[in-house]
Design a protein around this motif. Structure first.
Motif, PDB file in Angstrom:
ATOM      1  N   ILE A 148      26.684  33.359  52.271  1.00 34.95           N
ATOM      2  CA  ILE A 148      28.076  33.827  52.215  1.00 34.95           C
ATOM      3  C   ILE A 148      28.596  33.751  50.777  1.00 34.95           C
ATOM      4  CG2 ILE A 148      30.427  33.466  53.085  1.00 34.95           C
ATOM      5  CD1 ILE A 148      28.317  34.427  55.188  1.00 34.95           C
ATOM      6  N   TYR A 149      29.315  34.798  50.399  1.00 32.67           N
ATOM      7  CA  TYR A 149      29.901  34.931  49.067  1.00 32.67           C
ATOM      8  C   TYR A 149      31.423  34.926  49.167  1.00 32.67           C
ATOM      9  CZ  TYR A 149      25.244  36.489  47.730  1.00 32.67           C
ATOM     10  OH  TYR A 149      23.897  36.565  47.506  1.00 32.67           O
ATOM     11  N   ALA A 150      32.066  34.487  48.105  1.00 35.45           N
ATOM     12  CA  ALA A 150      33.522  34.572  47.976  1.00 35.45           C
ATOM     13  C   ALA A 150      33.842  35.805  47.144  1.00 35.45           C
ATOM     14  CB  ALA A 150      34.075  33.326  47.298  1.00 35.45           C
ATOM     15  N   ASP A 151      34.786  36.586  47.627  1.00 40.68           N
ATOM     16  CA  ASP A 151      35.194  37.816  46.946  1.00 40.68           C
ATOM     17  C   ASP A 151      36.691  37.731  46.663  1.00 40.68           C
ATOM     18  OD1 ASP A 151      35.301  40.369  45.922  1.00 40.68           O
ATOM     19  OD2 ASP A 151      34.866  41.374  47.812  1.00 40.68           O
ATOM     20  N   LEU A 152      37.057  37.623  45.396  1.00 43.70           N
ATOM     21  CA  LEU A 152      38.464  37.545  45.013  1.00 43.70           C
ATOM     22  C   LEU A 152      39.120  38.892  45.283  1.00 43.70           C
ATOM     23  CD1 LEU A 152      40.753  35.897  43.700  1.00 43.70           C
ATOM     24  CD2 LEU A 152      39.998  36.846  41.502  1.00 43.70           C
ATOM     25  N   ALA A 153      40.053  38.917  46.235  1.00 41.15           N
ATOM     26  CA  ALA A 153      40.701  40.169  46.637  1.00 41.15           C
ATOM     27  C   ALA A 153      42.085  40.333  46.027  1.00 41.15           C
ATOM     28  CB  ALA A 153      40.807  40.231  48.165  1.00 41.15           C
ATOM     29  N   GLY A 154      42.724  39.241  45.676  1.00 45.51           N
ATOM     30  CA  GLY A 154      44.062  39.331  45.102  1.00 45.51           C
ATOM     31  C   GLY A 154      44.416  38.036  44.404  1.00 45.51           C
ATOM     32  N   ARG A 155      45.416  38.139  43.540  1.00 46.16           N
ATOM     33  CA  ARG A 155      45.903  36.926  42.883  1.00 46.16           C
ATOM     34  C   ARG A 155      47.413  36.936  42.850  1.00 46.16           C
ATOM     35  NH1 ARG A 155      44.723  37.320  36.584  1.00 46.16           N
ATOM     36  NH2 ARG A 155      46.626  38.454  36.435  1.00 46.16           N
ATOM     37  N   TYR A 156      47.978  35.753  42.814  1.00 48.33           N
ATOM     38  CA  TYR A 156      49.425  35.616  42.815  1.00 48.33           C
ATOM     39  C   TYR A 156      49.937  35.766  41.393  1.00 48.33           C
ATOM     40  CZ  TYR A 156      53.991  34.018  44.317  1.00 48.33           C
ATOM     41  OH  TYR A 156      55.321  33.955  44.612  1.00 48.33           O
ATOM     42  N   LYS A 157      50.824  36.743  41.207  1.00 47.46           N
ATOM     43  CA  LYS A 157      51.358  37.017  39.878  1.00 47.46           C
ATOM     44  C   LYS A 157      52.698  37.702  40.043  1.00 47.46           C
ATOM     45  CE  LYS A 157      50.150  39.450  35.624  1.00 47.46           C
ATOM     46  NZ  LYS A 157      49.191  40.344  34.978  1.00 47.46           N
ATOM     47  N   GLY A 161      55.440  36.786  41.308  1.00 42.08           N
ATOM     48  CA  GLY A 161      56.137  36.586  42.567  1.00 42.08           C
ATOM     49  C   GLY A 161      55.520  37.201  43.802  1.00 42.08           C
ATOM     50  N   LYS A 162      54.287  37.751  43.673  1.00 39.60           N
ATOM     51  CA  LYS A 162      53.633  38.307  44.854  1.00 39.60           C
ATOM     52  C   LYS A 162      52.126  38.322  44.655  1.00 39.60           C
ATOM     53  CE  LYS A 162      54.080  43.147  43.484  1.00 39.60           C
ATOM     54  NZ  LYS A 162      54.605  44.451  43.857  1.00 39.60           N
ATOM     55  N   TYR A 163      51.424  38.455  45.788  1.00 40.48           N
ATOM     56  CA  TYR A 163      49.977  38.613  45.728  1.00 40.48           C
ATOM     57  C   TYR A 163      49.679  40.064  45.383  1.00 40.48           C
ATOM     58  CZ  TYR A 163      49.355  34.030  47.805  1.00 40.48           C
ATOM     59  OH  TYR A 163      49.358  32.686  48.037  1.00 40.48           O
ATOM     60  N   GLN A 164      48.860  40.259  44.358  1.00 36.33           N
ATOM     61  CA  GLN A 164      48.510  41.604  43.902  1.00 36.33           C
ATOM     62  C   GLN A 164      47.008  41.798  44.036  1.00 36.33           C
ATOM     63  OE1 GLN A 164      50.063  42.068  39.938  1.00 36.33           O
ATOM     64  NE2 GLN A 164      52.098  41.377  40.543  1.00 36.33           N
ATOM     65  N   THR A 165      46.624  42.974  44.482  1.00 37.83           N
ATOM     66  CA  THR A 165      45.201  43.227  44.681  1.00 37.83           C
ATOM     67  C   THR A 165      44.449  43.229  43.362  1.00 37.83           C
ATOM     68  OG1 THR A 165      45.530  45.612  44.631  1.00 37.83           O
ATOM     69  CG2 THR A 165      45.505  44.569  46.788  1.00 37.83           C
ATOM     70  N   VAL A 166      43.213  42.804  43.481  1.00 39.91           N
ATOM     71  CA  VAL A 166      42.296  42.839  42.349  1.00 39.91           C
ATOM     72  C   VAL A 166      41.502  44.126  42.406  1.00 39.91           C
ATOM     73  CG1 VAL A 166      40.317  41.701  41.271  1.00 39.91           C
ATOM     74  CG2 VAL A 166      42.174  40.335  42.203  1.00 39.91           C
ATOM     75  N   ARG A 167      41.162  44.559  43.653  1.00 42.25           N
ATOM     76  CA  ARG A 167      40.402  45.785  43.860  1.00 42.25           C
ATOM     77  C   ARG A 167      41.171  46.671  44.826  1.00 42.25           C
ATOM     78  NH1 ARG A 167      35.861  45.046  46.728  1.00 42.25           N
ATOM     79  NH2 ARG A 167      36.678  43.165  47.646  1.00 42.25           N
ATOM     80  N   GLY A 199      45.414  46.407  53.670  1.00 47.00           N
ATOM     81  CA  GLY A 199      46.345  45.455  54.252  1.00 47.00           C
ATOM     82  C   GLY A 199      47.055  44.611  53.213  1.00 47.00           C
ATOM     83  N   PHE A 200      46.547  44.573  51.984  1.00 47.74           N
ATOM     84  CA  PHE A 200      47.182  43.755  50.950  1.00 47.74           C
ATOM     85  C   PHE A 200      47.729  44.631  49.805  1.00 47.74           C
ATOM     86  CE2 PHE A 200      46.219  39.798  52.668  1.00 47.74           C
ATOM     87  CZ  PHE A 200      44.928  39.816  53.157  1.00 47.74           C
ATOM     88  N   GLN A 201      47.450  45.921  49.826  1.00 49.73           N
ATOM     89  CA  GLN A 201      47.795  46.774  48.693  1.00 49.73           C
ATOM     90  C   GLN A 201      49.300  46.816  48.458  1.00 49.73           C
ATOM     91  OE1 GLN A 201      45.785  50.145  50.264  1.00 49.73           O
ATOM     92  NE2 GLN A 201      44.094  49.901  48.837  1.00 49.73           N
ATOM     93  N   GLY A 202      49.700  46.281  47.315  1.00 48.53           N
ATOM     94  CA  GLY A 202      51.097  46.365  46.898  1.00 48.53           C
ATOM     95  C   GLY A 202      52.055  45.614  47.797  1.00 48.53           C
ATOM     96  N   ARG A 203      51.558  44.757  48.636  1.00 43.46           N
ATOM     97  CA  ARG A 203      52.433  44.035  49.555  1.00 43.46           C
ATOM     98  C   ARG A 203      52.538  42.584  49.143  1.00 43.46           C
ATOM     99  NH1 ARG A 203      49.471  47.475  52.837  1.00 43.46           N
ATOM    100  NH2 ARG A 203      50.746  48.904  54.031  1.00 43.46           N
TER     101      ARG A 203
END
Length: 158
Positions: A129-138, A140-146, A151-155
């Protein structure tokens, strides 16, 4: 030299991909049985970023995010992904999955998804199993990395 500290507990979730809402009803109690009570269940989002799953699961597909009440250490992600794979297999029909369950967690800094597929940006954890960074908090919100994280895009995730 910096002292080591245990990681802060993380908020775990599963993003369930499905075609038939009945499949979601089948998977929910299995997830609760493995990971404990659900404390948040999002709405359905059309999953149209790829047709990768269409031949196996059909289309159109929806994705719903379920998060769990109990916070836990981030390394639980390995066993959670393996449990999700077992659940997918147990619900399969005719050798085809009716759900795809993506395990992940969020903490104060990031959103991490578990993956059994190797890729350049993924970090190996354990047991395949691998960890894949999908977003980071910046800002004031979680922003996608890719862009491929549905479900996380721009939300903002709270």
């Amino acid at each position: 030299m910096a002292s080591t500290l245990p990681p802060p507990p993380a908020k775990f979730f599963v993003a369930v991909l499905f075609k038939d809402p009945a499949a979601l009803e089948k998977v929910r109690p299995l997830l609760v049985g493995r990971f404990g009570p659900i404390d948040f269940e999002g709405g359905d989002h059309l999953f149209d970023v790829t047709d990768y799953y269409a031949s196996e699961m059909g289309s159109p597909l929806s994705r719903r995010i379920l998060s769990f009440e109990t916070l836990a250490e981030p390394l639980l992600l390995v066993n959670m992904k393996l449990a999700c794979n077992d659940i997918e297999q147990s619900l399969s029909s005719g050798g085809k999955r009716i759900v795809n369950c993506d395990a992940g967690y969020l903490d104060h800094n990031k959103v991490v998804l578990a993956s059994a597929k190797e890729a350049g940006q993924k970090i190996y954890l354990d047991k395949g199993i691998y960890a894949d960074l999908a977003g980071r908090y910046k800002a004031g919100k979680y922003q996608t990395v890719r862009v491929v994280v549905s479900g996380f895009q721009g939300r903002t995730i709270r």
